[in-house]
Design an enzyme around this catalytic site. Sequence first.
Site, PDB file in Angstrom:
ATOM      1  N   GLU A  18       2.407   6.448  48.489  1.00 44.81           N
ATOM      2  CA  GLU A  18       1.005   6.143  48.818  1.00 44.81           C
ATOM      3  C   GLU A  18       0.528   7.051  49.946  1.00 44.81           C
ATOM      4  OE1 GLU A  18      -1.704   4.738  48.267  1.00 44.81           O
ATOM      5  OE2 GLU A  18      -1.467   2.986  46.982  1.00 44.81           O
ATOM      6  N   ASN A 150      -8.038  -0.859  48.441  1.00 42.53           N
ATOM      7  CA  ASN A 150      -7.611   0.542  48.415  1.00 42.53           C
ATOM      8  C   ASN A 150      -8.766   1.452  48.795  1.00 42.53           C
ATOM      9  OD1 ASN A 150      -4.801   1.354  47.754  1.00 42.53           O
ATOM     10  ND2 ASN A 150      -5.073  -0.171  46.129  1.00 42.53           N
ATOM     11  N   ASP A 200      -7.084   3.023  42.345  1.00 42.47           N
ATOM     12  CA  ASP A 200      -6.204   2.900  43.512  1.00 42.47           C
ATOM     13  C   ASP A 200      -6.734   3.843  44.595  1.00 42.47           C
ATOM     14  OD1 ASP A 200      -3.869   2.720  45.252  1.00 42.47           O
ATOM     15  OD2 ASP A 200      -2.760   1.985  43.528  1.00 42.47           O
TER      16      ASP A 200
END
Length: 296
Positions: A18, A150, A200
């Site tokens: 991430e 997100n 995302d």
Amino acid sequence: MRLTAPTAWSDDRFELGEGARWVEDRLVLVDLLAGRLYETTGDAPAPLRESRRLGAPLGAVAPVAGRPGDWIAATGTGLAELTGADGVRQLVDLESGNPSPARMNDGVADPHGRFWAGSMAYDTTPGAGTLYRYDSTGTTPVVTGLTITNGPAFDAAGTTMYLADTARGEVDRFTVDPATGALSGRTPFLRLAGAEGAPDGMTVDAAGHLWVALWGGYAVRRYRPDGTLDRELPLPAAQPTSVCLGGPGLRRLFVTTAHLGLDPRGPLDGALLAVDVEVPGAPAQSVDRDIEDIRF
């Protein structure tokens, strides 16, 4: 070297890669649940270098202006300052009082030196997540009732913000007051069906178009400012998680992915991928160095 197809940037594979950001001359990213921060160059594939290891989940970091190597981090149940080789100073605990056990997720600095970070419940309880703004006035909850927060992603002027709620398949757009960071004018930007994947991590390129990683969608997409689809880039990984433009000319699109929950998983699930695109991005914004001294 020009990358015309998505290419694995190292042999590393992440449970939950991430937080990809281009900082000065390098790419930084996290393995979120493992609490690890990595970095690499944007020139050629190479093993990633682990630069920090925390004892809590690490959602994302942003550099502190004027202090190379120091970061503001969305980690554990709040925000922390990472200094030097291993210094960690807790700034604020935001989620320990959440009725659902929760953690911080994504986070980013805006062009005005503020840090924005979102939370989520471990069991993805609907509505248990919050987006917070961290600035010279303290830490303020600015969007509540989220499920998996997100982004956010900002345009170059810092007056438009995009925010994803991954569980709901939604991206909303807000107007940002550049002087105060106050949000207004919330409008739907994307509403995706489950088969398309879930939005995302995101980034805005130099043309003002929004790149979106599609968890479960084997792809990233680029959307025009009016919300229409410009292009889709298929990927050899099921769960893209964040996107970042960096490398030569800031035209190399890096995509983190995750193998979390995949059984079986493919050879590139959890990989850091890279491909070259036409329109550049911008380096990560920095957090104003003065806000670390405010009292909570």
